[in-house]
Design a protein around this motif. Sequence first.
Motif, short mmCIF file in Angstrom:
data_model
loop_
_atom_site.label_atom_id
_atom_site.label_comp_id
_atom_site.label_asym_id
_atom_site.label_seq_id
_atom_site.Cartn_x
_atom_site.Cartn_y
_atom_site.Cartn_z
N LEU A 235 -16.21 -21.08 -2.77
CA LEU A 235 -17.52 -20.61 -3.22
C LEU A 235 -18.65 -21.08 -2.32
N HIS A 236 -18.55 -22.31 -1.81
CA HIS A 236 -19.64 -22.91 -1.05
C HIS A 236 -19.72 -22.42 0.39
N TRP A 237 -18.70 -21.71 0.86
CA TRP A 237 -18.72 -21.24 2.24
C TRP A 237 -19.80 -20.17 2.42
N PRO A 238 -20.37 -20.07 3.62
CA PRO A 238 -21.32 -18.99 3.90
C PRO A 238 -20.64 -17.63 3.79
N ALA A 239 -21.41 -16.62 3.44
CA ALA A 239 -20.86 -15.27 3.28
C ALA A 239 -20.22 -14.78 4.58
N GLU A 240 -20.76 -15.19 5.72
CA GLU A 240 -20.21 -14.72 7.00
C GLU A 240 -18.78 -15.20 7.22
N HIS A 241 -18.38 -16.26 6.51
CA HIS A 241 -17.01 -16.76 6.63
C HIS A 241 -16.18 -16.44 5.38
N GLY A 242 -16.69 -15.55 4.54
CA GLY A 242 -15.92 -15.12 3.37
C GLY A 242 -16.26 -15.82 2.09
N GLY A 243 -17.24 -16.74 2.11
CA GLY A 243 -17.62 -17.46 0.90
C GLY A 243 -18.68 -16.73 0.10
N ARG A 244 -19.31 -17.44 -0.84
CA ARG A 244 -20.29 -16.82 -1.72
C ARG A 244 -21.65 -17.51 -1.65
N ASP A 245 -21.83 -18.43 -0.72
CA ASP A 245 -23.11 -19.15 -0.60
C ASP A 245 -23.52 -19.78 -1.93
N ALA A 246 -22.55 -20.29 -2.69
CA ALA A 246 -22.83 -20.84 -4.02
C ALA A 246 -23.66 -22.12 -3.90
N SER A 247 -24.54 -22.32 -4.86
CA SER A 247 -25.33 -23.54 -4.92
C SER A 247 -24.43 -24.71 -5.34
N VAL A 248 -24.93 -25.92 -5.15
CA VAL A 248 -24.18 -27.10 -5.56
C VAL A 248 -23.91 -27.05 -7.07
N LEU A 249 -24.90 -26.58 -7.84
CA LEU A 249 -24.72 -26.49 -9.29
C LEU A 249 -23.60 -25.52 -9.64
N GLU A 250 -23.56 -24.36 -9.00
CA GLU A 250 -22.51 -23.38 -9.28
C GLU A 250 -21.13 -23.91 -8.90
N GLN A 251 -21.06 -24.61 -7.77
CA GLN A 251 -19.79 -25.22 -7.37
C GLN A 251 -19.33 -26.24 -8.42
N ALA A 252 -20.28 -27.05 -8.89
CA ALA A 252 -19.95 -28.08 -9.86
C ALA A 252 -19.53 -27.47 -11.20
N ILE A 253 -20.22 -26.41 -11.61
CA ILE A 253 -19.85 -25.73 -12.86
C ILE A 253 -18.43 -25.18 -12.76
N PHE A 254 -18.10 -24.59 -11.62
CA PHE A 254 -16.75 -24.04 -11.47
C PHE A 254 -15.71 -25.16 -11.54
N ALA A 255 -16.00 -26.30 -10.89
CA ALA A 255 -15.07 -27.44 -10.94
C ALA A 255 -14.87 -27.92 -12.37
N GLU A 256 -15.94 -27.99 -13.14
CA GLU A 256 -15.84 -28.47 -14.51
C GLU A 256 -15.08 -27.48 -15.39
N GLU A 257 -15.34 -26.20 -15.22
CA GLU A 257 -14.66 -25.20 -16.05
C GLU A 257 -13.18 -25.09 -15.68
N ALA A 258 -12.85 -25.28 -14.41
CA ALA A 258 -11.44 -25.28 -14.01
C ALA A 258 -10.72 -26.46 -14.67
N ALA A 259 -11.38 -27.63 -14.69
CA ALA A 259 -10.77 -28.79 -15.35
C ALA A 259 -10.61 -28.54 -16.84
#
Length: 373
Positions: free
Chosen positions: A57-81
């Motif tokens: 998620l945190h990767w830049p769009a040019e490399h296939g990511g989603r330019d996710a914010s730190v908060l969005e990355q953290a939310i995904f980590a918590e929901e996966a757990a």
Amino acid sequence: MDGSVTGEEFRTRVRDWLASAPRPEGLHDYGGTPQLADVPAGRQWHRTLFEAGYACLHWPAEHGGRDASVLEQAIFAEEAARAGVPRQLNIVGPDLAGPVLMRYGTEAQQRRHLPPILRGEHLWCQLFSEPEAGSDLASLRTRARPDGDHWLVDGQKVWTSAAGAADYGLLLARTGEDRHRGITAFVVDMTLPGITVRPLRQLDGESKFNEVFFDDVRLSGDSVLGEVGQGWRVATATLGQERLSLGAQAVGMFEALREVADAARERGLLDPVLEDTITALWTRIWLLRATWLRAVGTDTELGSSAFSVLKLVSSEVYRDLGDLATSALGTDTLAAGHPLLRRMLVGRAQTILGGTSEIQRNILAERVLGLPR
């Protein structure tokens, strides 16, 4: 990500997707590092994440990511757990090697390595720590010496997660005598002749860590990541990403606390004193999670000292959880196979792995309080 989506809207979207996503047989939340038996299901799961747009998620769009914010990355980590699944194949490829390749790698290195990491096809390991170079990484002794247009590597690494299943490794080796400027980073194909991996069996029965030996391992000149002598800078750039999982750890801590309370209740040991201790720990976990959400909600830099506070607090809460299981239930009740056995054993390890509590205190003393080294 779409800037119009709030954190809670993103959380709901992720939670709904995780509830319906197909899961490979044998998949479980193995954390940041799979054991050898976890890798097939982990690869399939990462591919599912990739196809749904949740990989890297945190990767830049040019490399296939989603330019996710730190908060969005953290939310995904918590929901996966919370859903009981890993957030990706492992931590080293997507979180450490990928961003470092984007920053220091050549175009050829990026084209070769980034797409397989994004799709979950290549598993990476981090070849940093040595028997006498753990917290003091700059004292590493593994040496790479020039041999024409190649490098020959000799030495030993230890505590290398997932080395037995890794396709590639991010290696630090000494190429000069200067303590910091004499270190160079390399990309290593883990199938090369001269590399020997020996699993380290842990007290909890797992073998997530390994010793790795290099005996005249021949690396091509284009294996250098960045410039010769730039390895220390490359190494420091890899730190910080794992702190995103601290909120996810809080989810696991709440579950561990429930397990202790249930086990004590079954044995008739849940008296008022133990209830007070459990309540105090429950409060500390909630404070940890609230502080973590505050830090990531402001998109605090991952290298910030705020994350050293979180690392220190989470490690010591985890340790106290393990101690609580032991003191409340007694070591004789935590026999092999008991679900709380791993909690007890891993508790102490949390104050060592990912940066010891002593190192975190030094960071806070120097960078926040301004005390001398």
